[in-house]
Design a protein around this motif. Structure first.
Motif, PDB file in Angstrom:
ATOM      1  N   ALA A  50       0.981 -23.987  -1.236  1.00  0.00           N
ATOM      2  CA  ALA A  50       0.856 -23.187  -2.455  1.00  0.00           C
ATOM      3  C   ALA A  50       0.256 -24.030  -3.564  1.00  0.00           C
ATOM      4  O   ALA A  50       0.494 -25.241  -3.641  1.00  0.00           O
ATOM      5  CB  ALA A  50       2.223 -22.661  -2.883  1.00  0.00           C
ATOM      6  N   PHE A  51      -0.508 -23.377  -4.450  1.00  0.00           N
ATOM      7  CA  PHE A  51      -1.122 -24.116  -5.556  1.00  0.00           C
ATOM      8  C   PHE A  51      -1.407 -23.183  -6.724  1.00  0.00           C
ATOM      9  O   PHE A  51      -1.470 -21.959  -6.571  1.00  0.00           O
ATOM     10  CB  PHE A  51      -2.389 -24.833  -5.096  1.00  0.00           C
ATOM     11  CG  PHE A  51      -3.345 -24.003  -4.288  1.00  0.00           C
ATOM     12  CD1 PHE A  51      -4.374 -23.293  -4.891  1.00  0.00           C
ATOM     13  CD2 PHE A  51      -3.216 -23.938  -2.899  1.00  0.00           C
ATOM     14  CE1 PHE A  51      -5.261 -22.535  -4.139  1.00  0.00           C
ATOM     15  CE2 PHE A  51      -4.107 -23.184  -2.135  1.00  0.00           C
ATOM     16  CZ  PHE A  51      -5.130 -22.478  -2.762  1.00  0.00           C
ATOM     17  N   ASP A  52      -1.592 -23.804  -7.897  1.00  0.00           N
ATOM     18  CA  ASP A  52      -1.801 -23.030  -9.119  1.00  0.00           C
ATOM     19  C   ASP A  52      -2.585 -23.857 -10.123  1.00  0.00           C
ATOM     20  O   ASP A  52      -2.289 -25.039 -10.330  1.00  0.00           O
ATOM     21  CB  ASP A  52      -0.454 -22.632  -9.730  1.00  0.00           C
ATOM     22  CG  ASP A  52      -0.613 -21.849 -11.015  1.00  0.00           C
ATOM     23  OD1 ASP A  52      -0.871 -20.634 -10.935  1.00  0.00           O
ATOM     24  OD2 ASP A  52      -0.498 -22.438 -12.109  1.00  0.00           O
ATOM     25  N   THR A  53      -3.597 -23.224 -10.747  1.00  0.00           N
ATOM     26  CA  THR A  53      -4.361 -23.863 -11.822  1.00  0.00           C
ATOM     27  C   THR A  53      -4.541 -22.899 -12.992  1.00  0.00           C
ATOM     28  O   THR A  53      -5.517 -22.964 -13.724  1.00  0.00           O
ATOM     29  CB  THR A  53      -5.740 -24.335 -11.320  1.00  0.00           C
ATOM     30  OG1 THR A  53      -6.465 -23.221 -10.778  1.00  0.00           O
ATOM     31  CG2 THR A  53      -5.609 -25.415 -10.262  1.00  0.00           C
ATOM     32  N   ALA A  54      -3.610 -21.960 -13.157  1.00  0.00           N
ATOM     33  CA  ALA A  54      -3.747 -20.926 -14.182  1.00  0.00           C
ATOM     34  C   ALA A  54      -3.467 -21.430 -15.592  1.00  0.00           C
ATOM     35  O   ALA A  54      -3.768 -20.738 -16.556  1.00  0.00           O
ATOM     36  CB  ALA A  54      -2.829 -19.745 -13.866  1.00  0.00           C
ATOM     37  N   MET A  64      -3.407 -31.280 -16.899  1.00  0.00           N
ATOM     38  CA  MET A  64      -4.821 -31.528 -17.193  1.00  0.00           C
ATOM     39  C   MET A  64      -5.399 -30.313 -17.899  1.00  0.00           C
ATOM     40  O   MET A  64      -5.159 -29.178 -17.504  1.00  0.00           O
ATOM     41  CB  MET A  64      -5.614 -31.852 -15.925  1.00  0.00           C
ATOM     42  CG  MET A  64      -5.574 -30.819 -14.832  1.00  0.00           C
ATOM     43  SD  MET A  64      -6.562 -31.299 -13.374  1.00  0.00           S
ATOM     44  CE  MET A  64      -5.645 -32.730 -12.802  1.00  0.00           C
ATOM     45  N   ALA A  65      -6.139 -30.577 -18.965  1.00  0.00           N
ATOM     46  CA  ALA A  65      -6.750 -29.491 -19.725  1.00  0.00           C
ATOM     47  C   ALA A  65      -8.029 -29.001 -19.069  1.00  0.00           C
ATOM     48  O   ALA A  65      -8.438 -27.858 -19.264  1.00  0.00           O
ATOM     49  CB  ALA A  65      -7.030 -29.939 -21.156  1.00  0.00           C
ATOM     50  N   LYS A  66      -8.696 -29.875 -18.311  1.00  0.00           N
ATOM     51  CA  LYS A  66      -9.898 -29.484 -17.587  1.00  0.00           C
ATOM     52  C   LYS A  66     -10.031 -30.368 -16.354  1.00  0.00           C
ATOM     53  O   LYS A  66      -9.311 -31.358 -16.210  1.00  0.00           O
ATOM     54  CB  LYS A  66     -11.138 -29.605 -18.475  1.00  0.00           C
ATOM     55  CG  LYS A  66     -11.355 -30.999 -19.047  1.00  0.00           C
ATOM     56  CD  LYS A  66     -12.566 -31.004 -19.976  1.00  0.00           C
ATOM     57  CE  LYS A  66     -12.787 -32.406 -20.564  1.00  0.00           C
ATOM     58  NZ  LYS A  66     -13.968 -32.433 -21.462  1.00  0.00           N
ATOM     59  N   ALA A 113      -1.180 -27.837  -9.897  1.00  0.00           N
ATOM     60  CA  ALA A 113       0.132 -27.934  -9.266  1.00  0.00           C
ATOM     61  C   ALA A 113       0.049 -27.449  -7.829  1.00  0.00           C
ATOM     62  O   ALA A 113      -0.692 -26.507  -7.520  1.00  0.00           O
ATOM     63  CB  ALA A 113       1.155 -27.102 -10.033  1.00  0.00           C
ATOM     64  N   ALA A 114       0.807 -28.079  -6.943  1.00  0.00           N
ATOM     65  CA  ALA A 114       0.785 -27.684  -5.538  1.00  0.00           C
ATOM     66  C   ALA A 114       2.100 -28.087  -4.882  1.00  0.00           C
ATOM     67  O   ALA A 114       2.778 -29.021  -5.310  1.00  0.00           O
ATOM     68  CB  ALA A 114      -0.385 -28.342  -4.805  1.00  0.00           C
ATOM     69  N   ALA A 115       2.445 -27.359  -3.822  1.00  0.00           N
ATOM     70  CA  ALA A 115       3.652 -27.667  -3.054  1.00  0.00           C
ATOM     71  C   ALA A 115       3.415 -27.278  -1.602  1.00  0.00           C
ATOM     72  O   ALA A 115       2.697 -26.312  -1.308  1.00  0.00           O
ATOM     73  CB  ALA A 115       4.861 -26.924  -3.605  1.00  0.00           C
ATOM     74  N   LEU A 116       4.013 -28.020  -0.691  1.00  0.00           N
ATOM     75  CA  LEU A 116       3.920 -27.752   0.743  1.00  0.00           C
ATOM     76  C   LEU A 116       5.322 -27.472   1.272  1.00  0.00           C
ATOM     77  O   LEU A 116       6.208 -28.323   1.191  1.00  0.00           O
ATOM     78  CB  LEU A 116       3.303 -28.939   1.475  1.00  0.00           C
ATOM     79  CG  LEU A 116       3.117 -28.780   2.979  1.00  0.00           C
ATOM     80  CD1 LEU A 116       2.187 -27.621   3.308  1.00  0.00           C
ATOM     81  CD2 LEU A 116       2.583 -30.077   3.591  1.00  0.00           C
ATOM     82  N   ALA A 149     -11.136 -27.837 -11.060  1.00  0.00           N
ATOM     83  CA  ALA A 149     -12.030 -27.506  -9.953  1.00  0.00           C
ATOM     84  C   ALA A 149     -12.327 -28.732  -9.092  1.00  0.00           C
ATOM     85  O   ALA A 149     -12.415 -28.644  -7.864  1.00  0.00           O
ATOM     86  CB  ALA A 149     -13.322 -26.907 -10.491  1.00  0.00           C
ATOM     87  N   GLU A 150     -12.491 -29.885  -9.745  1.00  0.00           N
ATOM     88  CA  GLU A 150     -12.786 -31.119  -9.010  1.00  0.00           C
ATOM     89  C   GLU A 150     -11.535 -31.718  -8.371  1.00  0.00           C
ATOM     90  O   GLU A 150     -11.621 -32.372  -7.334  1.00  0.00           O
ATOM     91  CB  GLU A 150     -13.427 -32.142  -9.937  1.00  0.00           C
ATOM     92  CG  GLU A 150     -14.796 -31.755 -10.472  1.00  0.00           C
ATOM     93  CD  GLU A 150     -14.743 -30.770 -11.621  1.00  0.00           C
ATOM     94  OE1 GLU A 150     -15.800 -30.189 -11.941  1.00  0.00           O
ATOM     95  OE2 GLU A 150     -13.648 -30.563 -12.207  1.00  0.00           O
ATOM     96  N   ARG A 151     -10.378 -31.468  -8.970  1.00  0.00           N
ATOM     97  CA  ARG A 151      -9.149 -32.115  -8.514  1.00  0.00           C
ATOM     98  C   ARG A 151      -8.402 -31.328  -7.450  1.00  0.00           C
ATOM     99  O   ARG A 151      -7.704 -31.917  -6.617  1.00  0.00           O
ATOM    100  CB  ARG A 151      -8.230 -32.340  -9.726  1.00  0.00           C
ATOM    101  CG  ARG A 151      -6.884 -32.995  -9.418  1.00  0.00           C
ATOM    102  CD  ARG A 151      -7.055 -34.357  -8.820  1.00  0.00           C
ATOM    103  NE  ARG A 151      -5.772 -34.969  -8.471  1.00  0.00           N
ATOM    104  CZ  ARG A 151      -5.549 -35.638  -7.351  1.00  0.00           C
ATOM    105  NH1 ARG A 151      -6.521 -35.829  -6.471  1.00  0.00           N
ATOM    106  NH2 ARG A 151      -4.367 -36.156  -7.108  1.00  0.00           N
ATOM    107  N   LEU A 152      -8.557 -30.000  -7.427  1.00  0.00           N
ATOM    108  CA  LEU A 152      -7.682 -29.179  -6.590  1.00  0.00           C
ATOM    109  C   LEU A 152      -7.757 -29.539  -5.111  1.00  0.00           C
ATOM    110  O   LEU A 152      -6.728 -29.824  -4.485  1.00  0.00           O
ATOM    111  CB  LEU A 152      -8.001 -27.697  -6.787  1.00  0.00           C
ATOM    112  CG  LEU A 152      -7.163 -26.734  -5.937  1.00  0.00           C
ATOM    113  CD1 LEU A 152      -5.675 -26.909  -6.218  1.00  0.00           C
ATOM    114  CD2 LEU A 152      -7.592 -25.296  -6.172  1.00  0.00           C
ATOM    115  N   LEU A 153      -8.923 -29.506  -4.513  1.00  0.00           N
ATOM    116  CA  LEU A 153      -9.008 -29.749  -3.073  1.00  0.00           C
ATOM    117  C   LEU A 153      -8.545 -31.154  -2.685  1.00  0.00           C
ATOM    118  O   LEU A 153      -7.785 -31.303  -1.711  1.00  0.00           O
ATOM    119  CB  LEU A 153     -10.423 -29.478  -2.574  1.00  0.00           C
ATOM    120  CG  LEU A 153     -10.570 -29.293  -1.059  1.00  0.00           C
ATOM    121  CD1 LEU A 153      -9.653 -28.196  -0.546  1.00  0.00           C
ATOM    122  CD2 LEU A 153     -12.014 -29.009  -0.683  1.00  0.00           C
TER     123      LEU A 153
END
Length: 218
Positions: free
Chosen positions: A6-10, A32-34, A15-18, A37-41
């Protein structure tokens, strides 16, 4: 063990959890304010590596669909759609307001920052079921549904909502990414429609594109 990622950038975070079985085996929350897109994957790959599993081992995804930052919501929803399509697994959209009340066990008013002195607000019963659709406005005057009991008020508008309703201010019982993972795991089933963003502010009400850009995990 049916792993659920699961993940969220709203909001201003990544944020992410397994979740493996009933246990959270890896969890991260990076303010992070911006740059989401680069950090999620890379963040998701770090969680999988920490747990010693690969993309092919995932059974389902959970993704935060908002309400919140327009661009942030699109980042995570597009990622979830792409990964789900590439791996042939279901992806469940979970609102940030629903995740906020997960595990509280009582009637609750959830709130998220909508900026411009406004908040996103939604009421839930003790089972975590919504009593009305989410709304946006000044928490001191926003129309609220009838509540079965004085609510637990959560989020940035908690104090104002507690004052209005005779409820109490509190904090979420479960970290957001973990809550999204657990809700998604309970709902996972084949052939679900892809998640779509939850936009409440009128300016954000553009329909989701049917074929977003895909992030293809290795």
């Amino acid at each position: 063990m049916d792993p659920v990622l699961a993940f969220d950038t709203a909001a201003a975070h990544c944020a992410a959890a397994l979740l493996c079985g009933d246990r959270i085996v890896a969890i991260r929350h990076e303010p992070m304010a911006k740059g989401q897109a680069e950090r999620l994957l890379p963040l998701l790959e770090e969680l999988l590596a920490e747990a010693g599993i690969g993309w092919r081992d995932l059974a389902a995804l959970g993704v935060g669909i908002g309400p919140g930052n327009f661009t942030g919501i699109r980042i995570s929803v597009a990622a979830a759609r792409g990964i789900a399509l590439a791996r042939g697994i279901p992806a469940m959209g979970v609102s940030g307001l629903e995740a906020q009340v997960y595990g509280t066990g009582r009637a609750a008013l959830a709130s998220l920052d909508a900026r411009r002195d406004a908040a996103y607000v939604q009421a839930f019963d003790a089972m975590g079921q919504p009593l009305a659709p989410p709304d946006m406005g000044d928490p001191a005057t926003l129309a609220l549904p009838d509540l079965p009991a004085p609510p637990l008020c959560l989020g940035p508008a908690a104090a104002a909502l507690a004052l209005r309703t005779g409820g109490t201010s509190g904090t979420p019982a479960t970290p957001q990414a973990e809550a999204i993972a657990r809700i998604a795991a309970a709902r996972a089933q084949p052939a679900l429609p892809p998640p779509i963003p939850l936009y409440i502010r009128p300016a954000d009400a553009a329909p989701a594109k049917p074929a977003p850009a895909l992030l293809r995990p290795r």
